[in-house]
Design an enzyme around this catalytic site. Structure first.
Site, PDB file in Angstrom:
ATOM      1  N   PRO B 235       0.840  -1.199   0.000  1.00  0.00           N
ATOM      2  CA  PRO B 235       0.000   0.000   0.000  1.00  0.00           C
ATOM      3  C   PRO B 235       0.876   1.250   0.000  1.00  0.00           C
ATOM      4  O   PRO B 235       1.885   1.308   0.702  1.00  0.00           O
ATOM      5  CB  PRO B 235      -0.793  -0.110   1.312  1.00  0.00           C
ATOM      6  CG  PRO B 235      -0.512  -1.443   1.881  1.00  0.00           C
ATOM      7  CD  PRO B 235       0.648  -2.047   1.176  1.00  0.00           C
ATOM      8  N   LEU B 236       0.480   2.208  -0.807  1.00  0.00           N
ATOM      9  CA  LEU B 236       1.288   3.418  -0.957  1.00  0.00           C
ATOM     10  C   LEU B 236       1.499   4.144   0.376  1.00  0.00           C
ATOM     11  O   LEU B 236       2.559   4.693   0.633  1.00  0.00           O
ATOM     12  CB  LEU B 236       0.625   4.350  -1.975  1.00  0.00           C
ATOM     13  CG  LEU B 236       1.605   5.121  -2.851  1.00  0.00           C
ATOM     14  CD1 LEU B 236       2.556   4.186  -3.568  1.00  0.00           C
ATOM     15  CD2 LEU B 236       0.862   6.009  -3.831  1.00  0.00           C
ATOM     16  N   CYS B 237       0.452   4.108   1.248  1.00  0.00           N
ATOM     17  CA  CYS B 237       0.598   4.854   2.501  1.00  0.00           C
ATOM     18  C   CYS B 237       1.654   4.211   3.400  1.00  0.00           C
ATOM     19  O   CYS B 237       2.369   4.889   4.125  1.00  0.00           O
ATOM     20  CB  CYS B 237      -0.744   4.977   3.220  1.00  0.00           C
ATOM     21  SG  CYS B 237      -1.445   3.403   3.695  1.00  0.00           S
ATOM     22  N   THR B 238       1.770   2.877   3.328  1.00  0.00           N
ATOM     23  CA  THR B 238       2.816   2.204   4.094  1.00  0.00           C
ATOM     24  C   THR B 238       4.188   2.644   3.604  1.00  0.00           C
ATOM     25  O   THR B 238       5.076   2.970   4.386  1.00  0.00           O
ATOM     26  CB  THR B 238       2.678   0.673   3.957  1.00  0.00           C
ATOM     27  OG1 THR B 238       1.458   0.273   4.534  1.00  0.00           O
ATOM     28  CG2 THR B 238       3.821  -0.040   4.652  1.00  0.00           C
ATOM     29  N   GLU B 241       4.468   6.542   4.449  1.00  0.00           N
ATOM     30  CA  GLU B 241       4.338   7.070   5.816  1.00  0.00           C
ATOM     31  C   GLU B 241       4.813   6.145   6.919  1.00  0.00           C
ATOM     32  O   GLU B 241       5.447   6.575   7.871  1.00  0.00           O
ATOM     33  CB  GLU B 241       2.869   7.447   6.083  1.00  0.00           C
ATOM     34  CG  GLU B 241       2.450   8.690   5.327  1.00  0.00           C
ATOM     35  CD  GLU B 241       0.955   8.721   5.131  1.00  0.00           C
ATOM     36  OE1 GLU B 241       0.230   8.140   5.979  1.00  0.00           O
ATOM     37  OE2 GLU B 241       0.500   9.283   4.122  1.00  0.00           O
TER      38      GLU B 241
END
Ligand code: ZN
Lengths: 530, 454
Positions: B235-238, B241
């Site tokens: 996942p891009l947020c992982t 961030e």
């Protein structure tokens, strides 16, 4: 290319440790048939230390047609009827990988060898471990070799291609510890129930989850969520864990209720998925014969040390130390990771102190895989042939016939009995069934069927309906083969045999226990323990 | 490219050879069997033993099915090298091999027709040369290029296709192309003479599978697409961030950092310079977050999604595939029905089963595919469903019986139909009107869609 390491793709399976083990091994191949050279090819390519091909025939034109490593010319000289098959196979295999040292021994007659020890060890040095591969050997040679490998404590991989049938059989050197079996679906080793102080402290330090702001709440690692959930459960259930099925569901619901939005908070979803880890602890059953007796093997010593460790730590076992990925903030995850890792290192040190005379590698593997470590042993081929299987084995064989393959006649066990019958036939006639000139080849089929019946009796399967109804067709088909060497069958079993050799040499994964039969009529395979 | 056909000629072999002590493939082919092809669950032809012969290999027999047939090997990698050897050792001289790749040093642990000196050369060419030299009865023709660059007539010229591809997209393309070659008569029955069997192999680590595809008769590759899930990415947020694992740092470096630093340049996964850059960036990020385990080897594994590969598994799967080719051509035994898998890491597990046809398979079934969508949903949304739903199409174009809804190519037509993309599908077609979808992945196959609006 982005790497210079030609072994890169296999290092991802067995690592540098496994690669070193390969490099320290000499593989001795007896019989330069296609099944044998194919097995060896798949071991020379990944970089065993050295190999030696032992054989007693000259190259034939049939070899050239079905064996890729037996060529009609070798160093620009014709080979057919002139050069030893051992030499030609050796040179063509050696050429595959400059890292590997090749040797050969062309002996007058394999059948005349009564003492194998000197021959097997001739081309090895003292640092090397030895693994023996027997390829398409006739029964007399194979039985002598099996008995001697057994007493020399050498692992033996037997490979055979016989028409459309192929067979691989392992004969291990005594009880072999499997310290790194790499089970595919092992649950994470989190010790949420039988915990340790550093983890307890960390759980405490997170405080009340309901007080966290929302981003933090959605990034509490699931082991912490589970610990908080189970503490709350115990507080309201008289200190008890969920036991019944409805209770376990209720526990899951309680986790769901802790979440602010179960559809958005993946960490709580992960906690529900792993809820059982909060109230179950995996057990290790110490094998009685290893711990109680006077066994002085490495595995016995390791288990004895484990027993001491467990007593000292109130039932807790050494920790693996690795944790899986999970939804978490970087800080929490890294902290959790270091807590597990530090504890694992402490545990390992303690285990090392408990068994000082053992190799560090072994202790490390043992601690890392404490729940899956096991040992394996096999009966030798000679034992299999001379004494009937024990009751349990016989039951297993009968069971495998109760659940036949889609087409009953395809059931690999029935063909395995057939291969044994062909060996029995050879012992009496000095040749395989179907070798007579073409008009009368079928006359061997009824003779083979008599051998088949005797073999079935030996394995306790003579009265099985499946055996009786198919033995005629099977013996006819095996007679048709005249022990034909079909390259594709040889290459299938050569592939299987080399996988098994790699597992034995590296001590990783779980070897075949102990016989695989490939039925090339429709490509089905069967596993049997004899 | 060498495109010469030569009839197999065998140099007379030395006659000093000792009398044979065991049979050969010829022995099997000259003797009747109770397990001939027609007696099996997937019968293709009736086994008739050939006349007794003094030959040694089937290549010695000018009339045998094996010496007459033309075989295509797709892929000259780990499986391809084995397949070529197996064909040579089964006396099948007329072989073509196609592969786009060049030889890399990491191939050498299993692709045994290549040596250190061959690194950088065409896989197909080096493999063909090796086999032709080692086995003088062989005539392997090399094609260095993409399978997609050959037109259907190329594929039509083969009797059997043995495929050892390492990626799902190429296998889908090949499957659709060969399924598209089958002529269907007025009754909807396939013309057997236009069916070219595909024998498909694949491996990963100690596991692998071999399967027989008789286009339009058995299940095809597309029928089993769900067994090959699309690659999962982080996942891009992982990545952006909350990195936790070394892989997250590596993904950050090559997915987010590289395009920012080099907007004009695509990352070359085979360039040591590029890969070092990614590795160093990943390491930097890992240090910042106290994450351990970023190594160069791991970086390569993540960026190239490297699948572990060994010689032994390739040998098992390839030989199982070529064994099926021999039986399909000679009928000397039964045919694998239809899927064989082998797993070797925990003991040995091997299992054979019939992979059932998917009743609404986009490639091998003529059945209409049903899709539900809302009345307001646009054509663009339909394209999303076709791409991201279980059909997993690439670039679908759509027509009805009387109008063009959207065409991806040529540019002029794309431009002319682009305005439809934002219109509701319900406004573009009549009630119960079917949409015909074409897509490069499906090749010449047209897929019919029936849309029901809620
Ligand atoms: Zn299909």
């Amino acid at each position: 290319m982005a790497t210079n390491d030609k072994y890169d793709r296999q290092l991802r399976l067995w690592g540098a440790k496994g690669q070193r083990a390969l490099g320290d091994t000499c593989v001795v191949l007896i019989g330069g048939t296609a099944a044998g050279t194919e097995t060896l090819k798949n071991l020379v390519l990944p970089g065993i230390g050295s190999f030696c091909v032992i054989d007693d025939v000259l190259v034939s034109k049939e070899d050239v047609a079905s064996n890729f490593f037996v060529t009609s010319t070798c160093q620009e000289e014709p080979t057919i009827g002139k050069k030893a098959r051992a030499q030609v196979a050796c040179e063509n295999l050696q050429e595959l990988n400059p890292d590997v040292l090749g040797a050969f021994q062309n002996v007058p007659k394999l059948q005349d060898i009564k003492d194998w020890k000197e021959i097997l060890y001739k081309e090895t040095n003292s640092r090397q471990k030895l693994l023996v591969i027997a390829s398409d050997l006739d029964p007399l040679v194979l039985e002598t070799l099996s008995a001697q490998c057994s007493s020399l404590q050498l692992p033996l991989v037997m490979v055979q291609s016989y028409g459309l049938m192929g067979c691989v059989k392992l004969q291990l050197s005594g009880k072999v510890p499997l310290l790194d079996p790499k089970p595919a679906n092992a649950p994470p080793d989190l010790r949420l129930k039988k915990s340790f102080p550093a983890l307890d402290e960390f759980v405490q330090s997170i405080g009340d989850l309901s007080k966290l702001e929302s981003h933090e709440h959605g990034h509490v690692p699931y082991p912490i969520v589970l610990r908080k959930a189970i503490e709350a459960w115990r507080a309201s259930h008289g200190g008890q864990d969920p036991k019944t099925f409805p209770e376990k569901n209720e526990f899951k619901d309680s986790i769901k209720n802790m979440s602010r939005d179960i559809h958005k908070e993946v960490n709580f979803e992960e906690a529900i998925q792993h809820a059982y880890l909060a109230y179950t602890e995996r057990e290790v059953f110490l094998p009685e014969d290893l711990v109680g007796g006077d066994d002085s093997s490495m595995l016995a010593k390791l288990f004895q040390a484990l027993d001491t460790f467990r007593e000292k730590h109130d039932g807790r076992l050494p920790l693996n130390g690795a944790i899986p990925d999970m939804t978490a903030s970087t800080n929490h995850y890294v902290k959790l990771q270091s807590i597990y890792k530090t504890q694992a290192e402490q545990d390992l040190q303690e285990m090392k102190d408990l068994c000082q005379d053992l190799p560090e590698d072994a202790i490390q593997s043992f601690c890392a895989n404490v729940f899956s470590v096991t040992q394996m042993s096999t009966r030798s081929l000679v034992e299999e042939l001379t004494s009937q299987p024990d009751e349990e084995t016989m039951d297993d064989l009968k069971m495998s016939l109760m659940d036949p393959y889609e087409v009953e006649a395809h059931t690999p066990l029935l063909w395995y009995l057939g291969l044994r019958a062909c060996h029995a036939f050879f012992k009496k006639q000095g040749r395989y069934p179907g070798m007579k000139d073409d008009e009368s080849w079928e006359a061997d089929a009824p003779l083979l069927e008599e051998e088949y019946k005797a073999v079935a009796l030996h394995y306790g399967l003579a009265d099985e309906g499946l055996v009786k109804s198919n033995q005629g067709d099977i013996c006819h088909e095996l007679t048709r083969y005249a022990n034909a060497e079909l390259h594709n069958v040889a290459s299938v079993v050569g592939g299987v045999a080399s996988q098994e050799a790699v597992k034995i040499i590296t001590g990783q994964y779980i070897p075949l226990n102990n016989t695989y039969l490939f039925n090339g009529i429709v490509g089905v395979g069967g596993l049997y323990k004899f | 490219m060498m495109e010469t056909e030569k009839t197999p000629s065998i140099e007379p072999m030395d006659t000093d050879s000792p009398a044979p002590t065991r049979g050969s493939l010829l022995t099997l082919m000259s003797r009747p069997s109770r397990f001939g092809n027609d007696s099996g669950a997937l019968p293709i032809g009736e086994f008739e033993p050939i006349a007794k012969s003094s030959g040694v290999t089937t290549a010695d027999l000018p009339d045998s099915a094996l010496s007459q047939s033309k075989i295509l090997v797709v892929g000259a990698g780990g499986l391809g090298c084995e397949i070529l050897k197996d064909l040579a050792m089964s006396g099948m001289p007329n072989v073509h091999v196609i592969d786009l790749d060049s030889i890399d040093v990491t191939n050498l642990n299993r692709q045994f027709l290549f040596r250190q000196k061959d690194v950088g050369s065409s896989k197909a060419k080096v493999a063909a040369e090796f086999i032709n030299k080692r086995c003088p009865w062989m005539n392997v023709v090399a094609h260095h290029g993409k399978i997609q660059d050959k037109d259907p007539s190329f594929y039509k010229s083969f009797n059997v296709i043995v495929s050892g591809l390492d990626n799902v997209e190429a296998r889908r393309w090949l499957n659709a192309t060969v399924c598209g070659l089958v002529d269907i008569d007025e009754d909807g029955d396939p013309d057997p003479s236009t069916i070219i069997p595909i024998i498909d192999g694949g491996t990963e680590g100690f596991s692998g599978q071999a399967r027989v595809i008789l286009p339009r008769i058995t299940s095809c590759f597309e029928c089993s697409l769900e067994a090959f899930p699309p690659q999962r990415s982080f996942p891009l947020c992982t990545i952006a961030e909350t990195p936790r694992r070394p892989e997250h740092c590596i993904a950050y470096a090559f997915i987010l950092e590289w395009p920012k630093q080099f907007p004009e340049k695509k990352l070359d996964k085979d360039s040591p310079d590029d890969m070092k850059w990614v590795y160093e960036k990943a390491l930097e990020r890992a240090k910042k977050y106290n994450i351990e385990g970023v190594t160069y080897m791991h970086t390569m594994g993540v960026v190239k999604t490297i699948i572990p590969a060994v010689a032994s598994t390739n040998a098992i799967v390839s030989a199982a595939c070529v064994g099926e080719a021999v039986k399909i051509l000679t009928f000397c035994s039964q045919t694998l029905n239809t899927y064989m898998m082998y797993m070797g890491s925990e003991g040995v597990y091997s299992h054979t089963f019939v992979y059932e046809k998917k009743h609404d398979c986009a490639v091998c079934s003529t059945e209409t595919h049903k899709i539900e969508m809302s009345k307001e949903a646009t054509l663009n949304e339909l394209i999303q469903i076709l791409r991201e739903g279980d059909l997993r199409l690439g670039a679908p174009s759509m027509t009805t019986s009387n109008k063009t809804l959207y065409m991806q190519k040529p540019p002029a037509l794309e431009k002319a139909t682009r305005k439809n993309l934002d219109k509701p599908v319900s406004s573009l077609i009549d009630t119960d009107e079917e949409i015909v979808v074409t897509d490069p992945i499906l090749q010449s196959i047209n897929l019919s869609l029936a849309i029901s609006f809620q």
